[in-house]
Design an enzyme around this catalytic site. Structure first.
Site, short mmCIF file in Angstrom:
data_model
loop_
_atom_site.label_atom_id
_atom_site.label_comp_id
_atom_site.label_asym_id
_atom_site.label_seq_id
_atom_site.Cartn_x
_atom_site.Cartn_y
_atom_site.Cartn_z
CD GLU A 1 112.30 107.20 83.42
OE1 GLU A 1 112.84 107.75 83.01
OE2 GLU A 1 111.63 106.27 84.73
CD GLU B 1 123.47 117.48 75.12
OE1 GLU B 1 124.39 117.18 74.09
OE2 GLU B 1 123.30 118.05 75.60
CB CYS C 1 119.43 111.41 94.88
SG CYS C 1 118.98 110.79 93.46
CD GLU D 1 120.84 116.67 84.03
OE1 GLU D 1 120.00 116.53 84.18
OE2 GLU D 1 120.86 117.31 85.47
CD GLU E 1 111.61 106.35 76.92
OE1 GLU E 1 112.30 106.54 75.92
OE2 GLU E 1 111.51 107.29 77.53
CE LYS F 1 120.05 115.81 89.65
NZ LYS F 1 118.95 115.67 87.95
CB SER G 1 114.33 107.17 80.16
OG SER G 1 113.24 108.34 79.65
CB CYS H 1 116.30 109.85 87.56
SG CYS H 1 114.73 109.86 86.66
#
Length: 605
Positions: free
Chosen positions: A281, A373, A522, A368, A284, A365, A326, A306
């Site tokens: 990151e 992807e 988190c 996710e 980037e 998550k 990102s 994230c």
């Protein structure tokens, strides 16, 4: 603000003007039972359990202490026979329409409704509600059982007032009232971000994470599977609370020991993936910044990627702004991709024979890891996600006494991390970790803040911002000399919405923005232990523990991680072809509702 005097249970009490009777009582050490009320989150008076008797000025009916303002000269009684009978009657009415399958409920012995019944001395209900079994809604992340719902509306307040997503609402009236997404849609077909904050505040088992415990145990027991586990940074400051330890207790060593005892083949650390994320990151961001300096065309501000709840949010609500994200996968997905490619090759395993389990503070998550992807060569990067609470459940199922475990280390070579990775667990931590590497890359010096902490973005305020001027830069960055880099940090979707409105209308002054889906980051994710005290106090204690873990490390910058540097010698460097193939991803423009399918429903039998 002036204080007022009132009398509660014959005791003269002092409270700040504007306090409710409930707050005035608490400030003076007087306990009033409550159920639906949550300070700073939900104040609705739905359950009527906190009723008191107002003697002066006389009130005909019992008063909900969470809703009525305390006034000068009031005389209140909190425990008269009338009050006790009223509370029991309200509890019994709630119980009459409740699914009483307590022995098999995920919240058994940790249920606020159950605990309240014991406190009120209720052993049975004389009422039989006109109950109608409703279908159970199972999404990838959250299981919603309306038959256990007590209509407290905490989840509605959290979703609408705190997170500002307004997915849940109360529909119908009387015994037909139900808490549901609009039109009775399953959660999986709405704009729900699956942050799980509704799960945290639910006092019963009506909302819970969709369990992956059985699939993890099955994988561990399968001799054909090589099972690797990785816990997120915030898990180490949450797992101890599941076993009675105070909030803010950091148990990194015991966490590693627990995972070893559960029988995983390798016990690595998502922190290694967090250091990896900073390298990718950060590279980037540097590429985008360099393009701006050269006068080229690029998309700024760049925004962190994230948090999967945040990704769901922007995909649904700001789909035209996805280029600002990102392209990095989240740390545990990056790590899963590395385990099933680089590491699998090192140990002579096929990717499809590797099984990766992530221990996360997050319910999103789970959704996710089911995204198409998040796979390479047809193999998902992560196969299962356990929340912090589920890990504690697994320890109990396997008969492991967590508190008696010794301190152990994570396994080499992917168990080593820097302090920068630890602070990923708290709001502002990802930005600070990135700046530690980005600033040093441009200037050759450490960040000019005490103890490496970017103080303007440390804390729990909704939106924090900072500016860093680039001075005395390296020769290759000479065109950046004097540039002021502006950053912003937020956690929770209310703050994200404010920042995204600026991005959408082209007025955002920032170069780099960090967003975490859960308020506080988190550390108070939807899969963390439910707080036993005020949520703000718990957030602060867990935050302090995360920063403490960072400060105890000898190496505190991701680009100093020797294990990661050795990995990049083989991998090809940050931003390489392999990185873009395995560690980066794309996003999806979504509408308000996803395609409706029958698969989202599991009917009660």
């Amino acid at each position: 603000m002036a204080d007022i005097k009132l009398t509660i249970n014959g005791k003269e009490c002092i409270a700040p003007e504007g306090s409710t009777i409930l707050k005035a009582a608490e400030l003076n050490g007087i306990h009033i039972p409550k159920l639906c009320y949550m300070e700073g989150i939900h104040q609705y008076g739905a359950c009527r359990v906190c009723v008191v008797e107002q003697i002066l000025p006389p009130a005909k009916n019992l008063q909900a202490s969470c809703m009525v303002q305390a006034r000068e000269g009031m005389v209140i009684e909190t425990n008269t026979q009338r009050v006790q009978e009223g509370r029991r009657a309200m509890f019994e009415l709630l119980l009459s329409n409740h699914d009483k399958k307590c022995l098999t409920c995920a919240r058994n012995q940790d249920c606020e409704f159950q605990a309240l019944g014991r406190e009120l001395g209720v052993e049975d209900s004389p009422y039989e509600g006109d109950r109608e079994l409703r279908p159970i809604d199972i999404s990838e992340s959250i299981t919603r059982d309306p038959n256990k719902c007590i209509l407290c509306r905490r989840c509605v307040s959290m979703c609408k007032n705190i997170q500002e997503t307004s997915v849940l609402t109360a529909e119908n009236r009387g015994f037909q009232t139900v808490i549901t997404p609009a039109f009775g849609l399953p959660l999986g077909n709405t704009s729900c971000a699956f942050c799980g904050q509704c799960v945290v505040v639910c006092p019963v088992g009506a909302l819970k994470e969709t369990s992956h415990k059985d699939r993890v145990l099955q994988a561990i027991r399968d001799p054909e599977k090589y099972v690797v586990v990785q816990p997120a940074p915030a898990v180490r400051v949450g797992i101890g609370e599941c076993f009675g330890l105070p909030a803010g207790t950091c148990e990194t060593g015991k966490l590693a020991a627990l995972l070893h005892r559960l029988g995983f083949d390798d016990v690595f650390d998502t922190n290694w993936g967090a250091d990896l994320t900073i390298m990718e990151e950060g590279t980037e961001f540097l590429d985008r910044l360099r393009e701006v300096i050269r006068g080229g065309s690029t998309v700024l501000p760049m925004m962190t990627s994230c948090s999967p709840g945040w990704i769901q949010f922007i995909e649904h609500h700001y789909p035209d702004e996805l280029e600002h994200l990102s392209s990095c996968k989240s740390p545990h997905q990056m790590f899963g991709a590395v385990i099933k490619s680089y590491y699998a090759k090192k140990i002579g395993k096929k990717p499809e024979d590797m099984y990766v389990v992530s221990i996360m503070p997050c319910t999103a998550k789970k959704t996710e890891c089911a995204r198409p992807e998040m796979a390479n060569d047809g193999v998902p990067n992560v196969d299962a996600v356990l929340t912090t609470r589920e890990l504690a459940d697994l320890a109990r199922i396997m008969g492991i006494d967590f508190l008696s475990l010794p301190e152990e280390e994570f396994d080499a070579p992917l168990g080593f991390s820097t302090g920068a990775a630890d602070i990923f667990g708290v709001t502002g931590g990802v930005m600070e970790a990135a700046l530690r590497t980005v600033y040093e890359t441009i200037t050759g010096r450490e960040l000019p803040f005490p103890n490496l902490h970017v103080s303007p973005i440390v804390g729990l305020d909704e939106i924090r911002e900072a500016s860093i001027v680039l001075e005395n830069v390296k020769p290759e960055w000479k065109d950046a000399e004097g540039m002021e880099v502006k950053i912003a940090v937020t956690s929770g979707f209310a703050g994200a919405r404010k920042l995204m409105e600026q991005v959408a209308d082209g007025t955002s002054p920032y170069h780099f923005i960090e967003v975490m889906g859960c308020p506080g980051g988190c550390i108070t994710g939807g899969g963390q232990p439910r707080p036993r005290e005020n949520i703000e106090v718990v957030r602060q204690k867990r935050s302090d523990a995360m920063y403490g873990e960072d400060e105890r490390k000898k190496l505190r910058k991701s680009h100093e991680n020797p294990s990661l540097l050795r990995f990049y010698e083989d991998w090809g460097g940050p931003g390489s072809h392999a990185s873009h193939e395995y560690l980066h991803t794309t996003y999806v423009k979504r509408g308000k509702y996803n395609e409706l399918t029958d698969e989202n429903f599991v009917v009660n039998k």
